[in-house]
Design a protein around this motif. Structure first.
Motif, PDB file in Angstrom:
ATOM      1  N   ASP A   1      10.438 -54.392  -6.999  1.00 15.85           N
ATOM      2  CA  ASP A   1       8.938 -54.000  -7.330  1.00 15.85           C
ATOM      3  C   ASP A   1       8.891 -55.804  -7.466  1.00 15.85           C
ATOM      4  O   ASP A   1       7.840 -55.698  -7.784  1.00 15.85           O
ATOM      5  N   ILE A   2       9.408 -56.437  -6.075  1.00 19.45           N
ATOM      6  CA  ILE A   2       8.829 -57.777  -6.675  1.00 19.45           C
ATOM      7  C   ILE A   2       7.660 -57.855  -5.876  1.00 19.45           C
ATOM      8  O   ILE A   2       7.429 -57.728  -4.287  1.00 19.45           O
ATOM      9  N   SER A   3       6.524 -58.460  -6.157  1.00 19.01           N
ATOM     10  CA  SER A   3       4.853 -58.446  -5.093  1.00 19.01           C
ATOM     11  C   SER A   3       4.955 -59.763  -5.165  1.00 19.01           C
ATOM     12  O   SER A   3       4.142 -60.187  -4.277  1.00 19.01           O
ATOM     13  N   PHE A   4       4.983 -61.258  -5.586  1.00 24.85           N
ATOM     14  CA  PHE A   4       5.013 -62.512  -4.681  1.00 24.85           C
ATOM     15  C   PHE A   4       5.895 -62.149  -2.799  1.00 24.85           C
ATOM     16  O   PHE A   4       5.247 -63.677  -3.389  1.00 24.85           O
ATOM     17  N   LEU A   5       6.533 -61.460  -3.449  1.00 27.95           N
ATOM     18  CA  LEU A   5       7.528 -62.310  -1.719  1.00 27.95           C
ATOM     19  C   LEU A   5       6.786 -61.167  -0.821  1.00 27.95           C
ATOM     20  O   LEU A   5       6.343 -59.642  -0.580  1.00 27.95           O
ATOM     21  N   SER A   6       6.014 -61.684   0.109  1.00 28.82           N
ATOM     22  CA  SER A   6       5.185 -61.083   1.290  1.00 28.82           C
ATOM     23  C   SER A   6       5.868 -60.365   2.052  1.00 28.82           C
ATOM     24  O   SER A   6       7.119 -60.846   2.581  1.00 28.82           O
ATOM     25  N   LYS A   7       5.919 -59.188   2.777  1.00 34.62           N
ATOM     26  CA  LYS A   7       6.821 -58.745   3.743  1.00 34.62           C
ATOM     27  C   LYS A   7       6.327 -59.278   4.616  1.00 34.62           C
ATOM     28  O   LYS A   7       7.436 -59.302   5.809  1.00 34.62           O
ATOM     29  N   THR A   8       5.533 -59.579   4.841  1.00 38.09           N
ATOM     30  CA  THR A   8       5.534 -60.251   6.676  1.00 38.09           C
ATOM     31  C   THR A   8       6.174 -61.148   6.597  1.00 38.09           C
ATOM     32  O   THR A   8       6.573 -61.860   7.934  1.00 38.09           O
ATOM     33  N   ILE A   9       6.215 -62.398   5.726  1.00 32.22           N
ATOM     34  CA  ILE A   9       6.497 -63.614   5.812  1.00 32.22           C
ATOM     35  C   ILE A   9       8.112 -63.303   5.226  1.00 32.22           C
ATOM     36  O   ILE A   9       9.302 -64.102   6.307  1.00 32.22           O
ATOM     37  N   LEU A  10       8.769 -62.223   4.712  1.00 32.39           N
ATOM     38  CA  LEU A  10       9.981 -62.633   5.206  1.00 32.39           C
ATOM     39  C   LEU A  10      10.521 -61.920   6.132  1.00 32.39           C
ATOM     40  O   LEU A  10      11.032 -62.151   6.668  1.00 32.39           O
ATOM     41  N   GLN A  11      10.343 -60.938   7.257  1.00 33.40           N
ATOM     42  CA  GLN A  11       9.848 -60.346   8.216  1.00 33.40           C
ATOM     43  C   GLN A  11       9.959 -61.077   8.970  1.00 33.40           C
ATOM     44  O   GLN A  11      10.538 -60.881  10.561  1.00 33.40           O
ATOM     45  N   ASN A  12       8.872 -62.228   8.802  1.00 34.17           N
ATOM     46  CA  ASN A  12       9.253 -63.522  10.015  1.00 34.17           C
ATOM     47  C   ASN A  12      10.096 -64.487   9.881  1.00 34.17           C
ATOM     48  O   ASN A  12      10.859 -65.154  10.959  1.00 34.17           O
TER      49      ASN A  12
END
Length: 146
Positions: free
Chosen positions: A48-59
């Motif tokens: 539950d790490i919230s500072f990593l953006s899901k969209t950025i990681l997917q890109n």
């Protein structure tokens, strides 16, 4: 005369873009980027790490797969070129069918389960990742069977 100059410029520009490929060394870098992005996506989900953006990681995952897809092989012969072209066509065709059928499947599953889930929309990430995985997977499979 102007038409001829435009045609010449267009022909030269298309010949430059004809064979866009990265050197073979980039393939391992693409796999590393892909693995790091997957680990970060999974760790974001588990811890539950919230500072990593899901969209950025997917890109980042998409960029890693794209680098793998565009990297040359150590021995780049006519068969490899043919297999690469065939797998790009297959990936495009499968992605079109996936893009057409996935919303229908989501709708049918929602009806069967009796759930009205508005969050089950179809994203660009699903389509692009599906297309790249099909291309890279079938390319590696067909390359090994030659």
């Amino acid at each position: 005369m102007i038409y001829k100059n435009i045609c010449d410029w267009d022909r030269k520009a298309s010949e430059k873009l004809k064979n866009i490929q990265l050197p073979n060394q980039w393939k391992s870098m693409g796999y590393a980027i892909m693995v790091i992005a997957l680990v970060l996506i999974l760790s974001r989900k588990i811890f539950d790490i919230s500072f990593l953006s899901k969209t950025i990681l997917q890109n980042i995952l998409i960029v890693g797969l794209l680098i793998v897809s565009l990297s040359k092989e150590k021995i780049e012969d006519e068969l490899i070129i043919k297999v690469r072209a065939m797998t790009y066509r297959m990936a495009f065709i499968f992605a079109v069918f996936y893009g057409l059928l996935q919303p229908i499947i989501n709708y049918v599953v929602d009806i069967i389960l009796g759930v009205s889930d508005k969050d089950s929309h179809f994203t660009y990430f699903q389509l692009i990742i599906f297309m790249l995985l099909i291309q890279v997977g079938f390319f590696e499979l067909f390359k090994r069977k030659r």
